[in-house]
Design a protein around this motif. Structure first.
Motif, short mmCIF file in Angstrom:
data_model
loop_
_atom_site.label_atom_id
_atom_site.label_comp_id
_atom_site.label_asym_id
_atom_site.label_seq_id
_atom_site.Cartn_x
_atom_site.Cartn_y
_atom_site.Cartn_z
N ALA A 31 0.82 -1.21 0.00
CA ALA A 31 0.00 0.00 0.00
C ALA A 31 0.86 1.26 0.00
O ALA A 31 0.61 2.21 -0.77
N HIS B 233 -8.51 -3.04 -0.40
CA HIS B 233 -8.45 -2.00 -1.43
C HIS B 233 -9.77 -1.82 -2.16
O HIS B 233 -9.79 -1.25 -3.26
N LEU C 210 -6.03 -3.88 -8.70
CA LEU C 210 -5.11 -3.21 -7.79
C LEU C 210 -4.03 -2.41 -8.52
O LEU C 210 -3.18 -1.80 -7.86
N HIS D 280 -5.98 2.86 -4.47
CA HIS D 280 -5.01 3.28 -3.46
C HIS D 280 -5.28 4.69 -2.94
O HIS D 280 -4.40 5.31 -2.36
#
Length: 366
Positions: free
Chosen positions: A220, A284, A357, A363
């Protein structure tokens, strides 16, 4: 007198969207129109990166940004952030400080400690004492897992989870302990009493929660750093995918080393990969996809047991229901069922995660 054209000096600027045609050059300011349409997003954003992530989540691409005379979404977000009206007495939103790391580190270590104490209790007791130790250990491990996923990098922002995902996880862990022995007895006409349990994989899986949390934290933080360094969505995606694959690879290596201490199990390794990917997707913003994959794995394991039992029905054609499971177990043993099921589910989640992702919106700061 002819009616005034909609493109005349006094006409309002047309509303624009991600799929709108390229605006004509003239007195209209397409960025200003876009700013008004996304005013709330622009006002609450800490920095341009959050605006870029929000626009991407609504379907904007670098090609869309070109219609607003910008080379990419990040450049467009920078102008929106710079032009958003702010009151003179209203300071810009401050980036929240880095949270204290110790609490989530302790929470990540809790499952391993609970599993180790449960294993010690089972080793030192027998009879009714062993049953009590096993029950207490199972409850302690469940509580430790709940604590670990509610603190730190494994926590879903805003608590956005699918409650049933916890039940699917418990089923998969229970099958890792008792499923192989039960399937072996069912294949031979049983069950005819208590079957063999294999609690060995639980300790490595529980200990692997700590490296999983650390890997999720690094993934992350480094992904957000890549957003700062990238100059386009495609550029960010190209950098985010190796980060994800590296995170998964490191976790599998850590879990392989832990499994080697108690007896390597390919089914436990596949289960560890499945649980890690499911949690990353949940953290996420994709909890429904993660829960669906876990539910599919549970259904496949239950179907394997049910097909063998259904083959006992004294009717034509039912015997063939158990043929795939029998062939698989004769070739590689009962452990091949969870290995195949969890491995297939993990590969499916990995394929989805490499796309989901790798988006900047996955994010964004919650």
């Amino acid at each position: 007198m002819a009616p005034e054209s909609a493109e005349g000096p006094g006409a309002p600027a047309p509303a624009l969207s991600a799929s709108a045609p390229r605006p004509r050059r003239g007195t209209a300011d397409p960025v200003k129109v876009l700013m008004h349409r996304h005013r709330e997003l622009c006002e609450r954003a800490v920095d341009p990166l959050e605006i870029a992530a929000g626009l991407e989540a609504q379907g904007f691409t670098d090609r869309t940004a070109a219609r607003f005379r910008h080379r990419d979404v990040f450049s467009l977000a920078e102008e929106l952030h710079a032009r958003v009206p702010r009151g003179a007495g209203t300071p810009p939103a401050a980036v929240p400080p880095e949270p204290v790391r110790a609490p989530w580190v302790l929470a990540a270590l809790a499952p391993g400690a609970a599993a180790a104490l449960a294993g010690l209790g089972l080793t030192l007791t027998d009879g009714s004492g062993r049953l009590a130790a096993g029950t207490a250990g199972a409850l302690a491990l469940t509580g430790a897992l709940v604590l670990a996923v509610r603190r730190g990098p494994l926590r879903a922002p805003g608590g956005r989870t699918v409650p049933a995902a916890g039940l699917w996880t418990l089923w998969l862990l229970a099958y890792a302990v008792a499923g192989d022995g039960l399937l072996a007895q069912v294949l031979t006409g049983g069950p005819d009493g208590p079957w063999d349990l294999t609690p060995g994989p639980l300790l490595p899986l529980a200990l692997a929660v700590a490296p999983a949390a650390w890997g999720a934290h690094l993934f992350a933080s480094r992904a957000r750093r890549r957003i700062t360094e990238s100059r386009g969505l495609a550029d960010f995606a190209a950098q985010a995918r190796p980060l994800l694959l590296g995170t998964v690879t490191l976790q599998l290596l850590a879990l392989t080393g832990l499994l080697a201490l108690t007896g390597f199990s390919p089914g436990a390794l596949a289960l560890g990969a499945l649980l890690l990917l499911a949690r990353l997707l949940t953290v996420h913003g994709f909890p429904e996809t993660a829960s669906a994959a876990l539910a599919a794995a549970c259904a496949a394991e239950a179907l394997a047991l049910a097909s063998v039992l259904a083959a006992r029905v004294p009717a034509p054609g039912f015997e063939a229901l158990a043929a795939p499971v029998r062939a698989l177990t004769e070739a590689a043993g009962p452990g091949a069922v969870p290995t195949l099921v969890c491995g297939a589910a993990a590969l499916g989640l990995l394929a989805h995660a490499t796309g989901a992702l790798a988006r900047a919106s996955a994010h964004a700061t919650p």
